[in-house]
Design a protein around this motif. Structure first.
Motif, PDB file in Angstrom:
ATOM      1  N   TYR B  64       0.858  -1.269  -0.076  1.00 46.63           N
ATOM      2  CA  TYR B  64       0.102   0.211   0.081  1.00 46.63           C
ATOM      3  C   TYR B  64       0.767   1.227   0.095  1.00 46.63           C
ATOM      4  N   VAL B  65       0.221   2.340  -0.522  1.00 48.51           N
ATOM      5  CA  VAL B  65       0.905   3.675  -0.613  1.00 48.51           C
ATOM      6  C   VAL B  65       0.114   4.606  -0.192  1.00 48.51           C
ATOM      7  N   VAL B  66       0.422   5.707   0.504  1.00 47.13           N
ATOM      8  CA  VAL B  66      -0.834   6.695   1.057  1.00 47.13           C
ATOM      9  C   VAL B  66       0.097   8.139   0.551  1.00 47.13           C
ATOM     10  N   SER B  67      -1.016   9.046   0.520  1.00 47.25           N
ATOM     11  CA  SER B  67      -0.279  10.648   0.423  1.00 47.25           C
ATOM     12  C   SER B  67      -1.277  11.392   1.041  1.00 47.25           C
ATOM     13  N   ARG B  68      -0.734  12.548   1.423  1.00 43.48           N
ATOM     14  CA  ARG B  68      -1.661  13.537   2.155  1.00 43.48           C
ATOM     15  C   ARG B  68      -1.326  15.006   1.927  1.00 43.48           C
ATOM     16  N   SER B  69      -1.724  15.280   0.674  1.00 41.90           N
ATOM     17  CA  SER B  69      -1.261  16.770   0.231  1.00 41.90           C
ATOM     18  C   SER B  69      -2.289  17.756   0.838  1.00 41.90           C
ATOM     19  N   LYS B  70      -3.321  17.369   0.964  1.00 45.88           N
ATOM     20  CA  LYS B  70      -4.353  18.419   1.704  1.00 45.88           C
ATOM     21  C   LYS B  70      -4.807  17.474   3.068  1.00 45.88           C
ATOM     22  N   THR B  71      -5.276  18.441   4.072  1.00 46.71           N
ATOM     23  CA  THR B  71      -5.872  17.764   5.248  1.00 46.71           C
ATOM     24  C   THR B  71      -6.900  17.087   5.207  1.00 46.71           C
ATOM     25  N   GLU B  72      -7.838  17.364   4.228  1.00 49.92           N
ATOM     26  CA  GLU B  72      -9.040  16.786   4.272  1.00 49.92           C
ATOM     27  C   GLU B  72      -9.106  15.425   3.155  1.00 49.92           C
ATOM     28  N   ASN B  73      -8.112  15.076   2.507  1.00 47.70           N
ATOM     29  CA  ASN B  73      -7.881  13.929   1.853  1.00 47.70           C
ATOM     30  C   ASN B  73      -6.728  12.938   2.154  1.00 47.70           C
ATOM     31  N   PHE B  74      -7.159  11.705   1.955  1.00 42.53           N
ATOM     32  CA  PHE B  74      -6.111  10.813   2.355  1.00 42.53           C
ATOM     33  C   PHE B  74      -6.094   9.486   1.555  1.00 42.53           C
ATOM     34  N   PRO B  75      -5.741   9.531   0.185  1.00 42.72           N
ATOM     35  CA  PRO B  75      -6.008   8.572  -0.671  1.00 42.72           C
ATOM     36  C   PRO B  75      -5.125   7.248  -0.172  1.00 42.72           C
ATOM     37  N   LEU B  76      -5.554   5.905  -0.590  1.00 47.73           N
ATOM     38  CA  LEU B  76      -4.808   4.879  -0.368  1.00 47.73           C
ATOM     39  C   LEU B  76      -4.763   4.036  -1.777  1.00 47.73           C
ATOM     40  N   THR B  77      -3.540   3.709  -2.116  1.00 48.64           N
ATOM     41  CA  THR B  77      -3.222   3.288  -3.264  1.00 48.64           C
ATOM     42  C   THR B  77      -2.704   1.817  -3.243  1.00 48.64           C
ATOM     43  N   LEU B  78      -3.214   0.894  -3.930  1.00 47.77           N
ATOM     44  CA  LEU B  78      -2.656  -0.463  -3.980  1.00 47.77           C
ATOM     45  C   LEU B  78      -1.833  -0.410  -5.361  1.00 47.77           C
ATOM     46  N   GLU B  79      -0.562  -0.377  -5.294  1.00 53.61           N
ATOM     47  CA  GLU B  79       0.241  -0.352  -6.413  1.00 53.61           C
ATOM     48  C   GLU B  79      -0.018  -1.604  -7.448  1.00 53.61           C
TER      49      GLU B  79
END
Lengths: 108, 114
Positions: B64-79
């Motif tokens: 899994y990979v995550v990112s959080r460029s904005k406070t309100e969003n937290f996407p989770l990616t299965l590469e």
């Protein structure tokens, strides 16, 4: 590493009866949460227990925390069908650690 | 309405494909979390984030990979999705400055990897 165990894992009980769900944890913690999850739904916060001896009650559910025994209980009084759900405890480490859940089924 | 939302709610994909699960919260909570729920395991923490641009591994982060460029969003990616990643994924958020405050959960995403 904090371990959280709930028992029983499955509970089938008759309406009107009382029962207790137990949440044991392995290392010191003084904060514990109880959540409810209906089938196919998300988790809903029920109780936040913040100190040793804390007791919270809402309707037919009462939760307590004994930090010395590392034990929390969720007591169900005079069960009704609407209480059928899965109940999770979550114990504070540096993060929340969830138990495996107790699936409660209340039948007439 | 304010709250925490997840999309998609249901997803079927194939082994090896990349999949991104979205999570959005309107409370401006500092902390956000990703869990997976599997029978017999309860909820297991995948990743969490204390604030924008701050993320950390949980119990089961591999794949899994995550990112959080904005406070309100937290996407989770299965590469590169695998069958073992078939699960129900829950996003959660909490306010405050510590990771163990009361968490509020999204509705979940049921992911099936064929």
């Amino acid at each position: 590493e904090l371990k959280v165990e709930q028992n029983p894992l499955f509970l089938s009980m008759q309406e009107g009866k009382n029962y207790t769900i137990y949440c044991n944890y392995s290392t010191t913690s003084d904060r514990l949460y109880w959540y409810r999850q209906d089938p196919g739904k998300s988790l809903e916060s029920l109780f936040v227990l913040l100190s040793n001896g804390a007791v919270k009650q809402e309707g037919r559910l009462m939760a307590s925390l004994d930090t010395k025994a590392r034990l929390s209980t969720l007591h169900i009084t005079a069960a009704v069908h609407d209480l059928s759900a899965t109940y999770f405890c979550a114990v504070v480490s540096d993060k929340l650690i969830f138990g495996t859940g107790t699936r409660l089924q209340v039948f007439p | 309405d304010a709250g925490i939302t997840q999309s998609p709610r249901y997803k079927i994909t194939e082994t090896g494909r990349q999949v991104t699960l979205m999570c959005h919260q309107t409370w401006s909570h500092s902390y956000m979390f990703w869990y997976r729920q599997d029978l017999g395991h309860g909820l297991r923490l995948i990743y969490y984030s204390a604030a924008a641009d701050i993320t950390d591994k949980g119990e089961v982060p591999d794949g899994y990979v995550v990112s959080r460029s904005k406070t309100e969003n937290f996407p989770l990616t299965l590469e590169s999705a695998t069958r073992s990643q078939t699960s129900v994924y829950f996003c959660a958020s909490s306010e405050g400055t510590v990771s163990y405050n009361e968490q509020f959960f999204g509705p979940g995403t049921r992911l099936t990897v064929l």
